[in-house]
Design a protein around this motif. Sequence first.
Motif, mmCIF file in Angstrom:
data_model
loop_
_atom_site.group_PDB
_atom_site.id
_atom_site.type_symbol
_atom_site.label_atom_id
_atom_site.label_comp_id
_atom_site.label_asym_id
_atom_site.label_seq_id
_atom_site.Cartn_x
_atom_site.Cartn_y
_atom_site.Cartn_z
ATOM 1 N N LYS A 49 78.394 2.668 24.943
ATOM 2 C CA LYS A 49 78.503 3.177 23.576
ATOM 3 C C LYS A 49 77.252 3.973 23.221
ATOM 4 O O LYS A 49 76.177 3.728 23.776
ATOM 5 C CB LYS A 49 78.653 2.015 22.595
ATOM 6 N N PRO A 50 77.366 4.902 22.264
ATOM 7 C CA PRO A 50 76.180 5.633 21.804
ATOM 8 C C PRO A 50 75.112 4.661 21.277
ATOM 9 O O PRO A 50 75.440 3.647 20.656
ATOM 10 C CB PRO A 50 76.707 6.516 20.677
ATOM 11 N N ILE A 51 73.873 4.990 21.529
ATOM 12 C CA ILE A 51 72.763 4.173 21.041
ATOM 13 C C ILE A 51 72.328 4.752 19.696
ATOM 14 O O ILE A 51 71.868 5.878 19.624
ATOM 15 C CB ILE A 51 71.590 4.168 22.039
ATOM 16 N N ILE A 52 72.499 3.970 18.645
ATOM 17 C CA ILE A 52 72.127 4.415 17.304
ATOM 18 C C ILE A 52 70.882 3.645 16.879
ATOM 19 O O ILE A 52 70.895 2.421 16.806
ATOM 20 C CB ILE A 52 73.287 4.196 16.317
ATOM 21 N N VAL A 53 69.821 4.398 16.629
ATOM 22 C CA VAL A 53 68.533 3.791 16.268
ATOM 23 C C VAL A 53 68.193 4.186 14.836
ATOM 24 O O VAL A 53 68.110 5.375 14.520
ATOM 25 C CB VAL A 53 67.428 4.270 17.241
ATOM 26 N N PRO A 54 67.991 3.222 13.951
ATOM 27 C CA PRO A 54 67.609 3.543 12.563
ATOM 28 C C PRO A 54 66.266 4.275 12.523
ATOM 29 O O PRO A 54 65.425 4.115 13.414
ATOM 30 C CB PRO A 54 67.494 2.174 11.898
ATOM 31 N N PHE A 55 66.077 5.067 11.465
ATOM 32 C CA PHE A 55 64.837 5.817 11.303
ATOM 33 C C PHE A 55 63.641 4.876 11.323
ATOM 34 O O PHE A 55 63.648 3.816 10.714
ATOM 35 C CB PHE A 55 64.850 6.610 9.988
ATOM 36 N N GLY A 56 62.610 5.292 12.053
ATOM 37 C CA GLY A 56 61.377 4.515 12.132
ATOM 38 C C GLY A 56 61.370 3.498 13.255
ATOM 39 O O GLY A 56 60.406 2.760 13.409
#
Length: 100
Positions: A49-56
């Motif tokens: 799955k796509p890796i989604i990283v929150p800002f910061g």
Amino acid sequence: MLNPFASATREDVMCTVRVVNTFENLAAHVELDDGVTVEPGDEVLVHGKPIIVPFGESAIERRKATITRATWLERKWTKMTGDLEFMELLEFSFSGEELS
């Protein structure tokens, strides 16, 4: 000499994916295990799955990757035309303002 019309071969390897999403840096980097190298014309597909990283924040994940090796002919074509395609990476801007 290698057969220039041979079909492409595939190779599965494990890899480490690093994703950074900060003010200073927005980047994704893949490191293949066991010193596997990628040559001109080869394609790498990282599974999952796509890796989604929150800002910061940043994330490191282990994934399986499939390397599709280029044929001899594809490798030669990539080397011959690669210098011409680098211009696609450049962005030019022109304005009517004078430089001071």
